[in-house]
Design an enzyme around this catalytic site. Structure first.
Site, short mmCIF file in Angstrom:
data_model
loop_
_atom_site.label_atom_id
_atom_site.label_comp_id
_atom_site.label_asym_id
_atom_site.label_seq_id
_atom_site.Cartn_x
_atom_site.Cartn_y
_atom_site.Cartn_z
N HIS A 122 6.33 -0.57 -2.72
CA HIS A 122 5.42 -0.12 -0.94
C HIS A 122 4.16 0.36 -1.70
CE1 HIS A 122 7.53 2.86 -1.44
NE2 HIS A 122 6.50 3.80 -0.59
C1 UD1 Z 1 3.46 5.97 3.57
C2 UD1 Z 1 3.44 7.63 2.06
C3 UD1 Z 1 4.52 7.03 1.24
C4 UD1 Z 1 5.45 6.81 1.39
C5 UD1 Z 1 5.35 5.61 2.93
C6 UD1 Z 1 7.32 4.73 3.15
C7 UD1 Z 1 1.41 8.87 1.62
C8 UD1 Z 1 -0.07 8.64 1.39
N1 UD1 Z 1 2.32 7.13 2.16
O1 UD1 Z 1 3.54 5.11 2.77
O2 UD1 Z 1 4.67 8.45 0.36
O3 UD1 Z 1 6.73 6.60 0.15
O4 UD1 Z 1 4.76 6.16 3.57
O5 UD1 Z 1 7.09 4.33 3.54
O6 UD1 Z 1 0.95 8.97 3.52
N2 UD1 Z 1 2.40 0.23 9.13
C9 UD1 Z 1 2.99 -0.44 9.95
N3 UD1 Z 1 3.92 0.04 10.76
C10 UD1 Z 1 3.71 1.69 10.37
C11 UD1 Z 1 3.54 2.64 10.06
C12 UD1 Z 1 2.58 1.79 8.40
O7 UD1 Z 1 2.95 -1.60 10.73
O8 UD1 Z 1 4.59 1.96 11.59
C13 UD1 Z 1 1.53 -0.61 8.02
C14 UD1 Z 1 0.62 -0.33 8.54
O9 UD1 Z 1 -0.75 -1.72 8.61
C15 UD1 Z 1 -0.61 0.95 7.60
C16 UD1 Z 1 0.06 0.01 5.94
O10 UD1 Z 1 1.93 0.05 6.49
O11 UD1 Z 1 -2.14 0.15 7.05
C17 UD1 Z 1 0.31 1.25 5.23
O12 UD1 Z 1 0.97 3.01 6.09
P1 UD1 Z 1 1.03 3.69 5.86
O13 UD1 Z 1 0.64 5.02 6.47
O14 UD1 Z 1 -1.05 3.97 5.10
O15 UD1 Z 1 0.52 3.85 3.93
P2 UD1 Z 1 2.89 3.39 3.01
O16 UD1 Z 1 1.91 1.93 2.38
O17 UD1 Z 1 3.99 3.72 4.59
#
Ligand code: UD1
Length: 390
Positions: free
Chosen positions: A229
């Site tokens: 991820h």
């Molecule tokens: C975040 C953390 C990372 C951790 C990871 C575990 C930061 C900087 N990064 O990254 O350290 O290892 O979580 O998962 O805080 N999304 C969904 N559903 C959700 C949450 C997110 O669909 O419940 C999608 C969204 O489209 C979003 C993307 O996942 O844009 C990324 O989510 P985001 O919270 O920005 O960061 P992670 O890559 O999950």
């Protein structure tokens, strides 16, 4: 009553979670606090960075974390948007409730945003999982860790390398408390529940494509697991394309490969037209994001783990599962082979991954438990707060 004959003070603590890797760290802390009724007033805040059932709710359920007292519903967005929205919303909560301490865990955006807000509001700050450094400022988590540690009054660390990192940055000795690893508290608590699950069944239950063929038999040691991820692996089309090709055509051809797909990775695979390639590859078993117990089951039974997750590196170390870390550096060197752990850094270079995968298949499992990774880290953290109550 204490020795002076006065009743102990009640300490008010506000702890914060935001994203998936926070939940397994806060669970043992909340449980340990609850073993001291009357000594703490505790408020749990969920910023809502992760909000899906599979990314958030299932962890509250599996790990018996009480429902958050406050939910900020921040949701997805750019880093600045997430951090900014969290700070604005959290400021109101801190002003309303005026806790004695804010307690943050890990290194996600919620950790950093709430640390800055707490300090600006004059509230003391404690950081659980302090002192980890990858020394790679292109990782958003490294920035979050540095900012949080710089602001923290009390820094709870997992190992001596973390202590040394903090000392090198000039953190006063009295503020550093080595307590062990709360992730491992959760792992040990859930181990038996996880072990009772059936890998094949959980892959069927969480299959991403309804109607996809049933997975092959998945005996312990007869499958590999993949998670991916990090922006460094999934945001660059050339990198992701090469990885998917390697996993689909070579790794899965050697061992059934279970891949619980993170939402951001799924989006990228779809956007780049790679979804079909992954879905159609033989023995590449795609699932939704799994719950804690399910993922632990796979970690315990896997012949090899391929991952860019920091938490899985630690769990593999204690489980003895060979771990190919799909990164060029790690903030958790204690999990690496040179420190007795189970992990090797392979970056995202297919040649290195291929070689390390072959080597891992030829190796026996070797579990390693760093000092204090004994399932009692949260107890030590709560003991530090109890001392303050007199
Ligand atoms: C975040 C953390 C990372 C951790 C990871 C575990 C930061 C900087 N990064 O990254 O350290 O290892 O979580 O998962 O805080 N999304 C969904 N559903 C959700 C949450 C997110 O669909 O419940 C999608 C969204 O489209 C979003 C993307 O996942 O844009 C990324 O989510 P985001 O919270 O920005 O960061 P992670 O890559 O999950």
């Amino acid at each position: 009553m204490n020795l002076a004959g006065t009743p102990p003070q009640r300490l008010s603590l506000m702890s914060v979670v935001g994203a998936r890797p926070n939940f397994m760290k806060i669970a043992p802390f909340v449980r340990a606090l609850n073993r001291h009724p009357g000594r703490f007033e505790h408020v749990l805040v969920h910023t809502g960075q992760h909000y899906d059932a599979a990314m958030s709710d299932s962890f509250f359920r599996d790990l018996a974390i009480p429902s958050p007292d406050v939910h900020l519903e921040i949701g997805s967005g750019t880093h600045a948007a997430q951090v900014g929205r969290t700070m604005i919303a959290f400021e109101t909560v801190v002003r309303d409730r005026r806790p004695d301490w804010v307690v943050v865990v890990g290194d996600v955006n919620a950790t950093c945003a709430c640390s800055i807000t707490a300090k600006k509001e004059g509230v003391k700050l404690a950081h659980i999982e302090s002192g980890l450094r990858s020394f790679d400022l292109s990782m958003p988590e490294e920035i979050n860790r540095m900012v949080t540690d710089r602001l923290s009054d009390l820094l709870f660390t997992t190992d001596e390398i973390a202590d040394a990192n903090l000392r090198a940055e000039g953190v006063a000795e009295a503020r550093i408390r080595r307590v062990g690893n709360v992730m491992i508290d959760t792992m040990e608590r859930q181990r038996a529940t996880a072990a009772a699950l059936d890998p094949r069944r959980l892959c069927e239950t969480h299959a991403l494509e309804p109607g996809s063929p049933p997975p092959p038999p998945l005996a312990d040691g007869a499958f590999a697991v993949l998670t991916l991820h990090r922006p460094s692996n999934v945001d660059d089309p050339a990198v992701l394309r090469a990885l998917v090709e390697l996993f689909a055509s070579e790794i899965a051809a050697r061992l059934p490969l279970i891949w619980p797909v993170h939402p951001r990775t799924r989006k990228q695979l779809e956007a780049l037209g790679l979804w079909q390639r992954a879905r159609d590859a033989r023995n590449l078993i795609l699932t939704e994001p799994l719950g804690y117990d399910e993922m632990l089951r796979l970690t315990l039974g896997a012949r090899v783990m391929l991952t860019d997750s920091g938490g899985l590196q630690e769990e593999c170390c204690v489980a003895g599962t060979p771990c190919l870390t799909l990164r060029w550096n790690t903030e958790r060197p204690v999990t690496l082979k040179e420190h007795g752990g189970a992990s090797v850094l392979v970056g995202n270079d297919p040649v290195r991954i291929r070689e390390a995968f072959r080597a891992a298949l030829a190796e026996p499992r070797s579990a390693h438990r760093p000092p204090l990774w004994d399932g009692r880290a949260a107890e030590r953290i709560v003991a530090a707060f109890l001392e303050m109550t007199g």
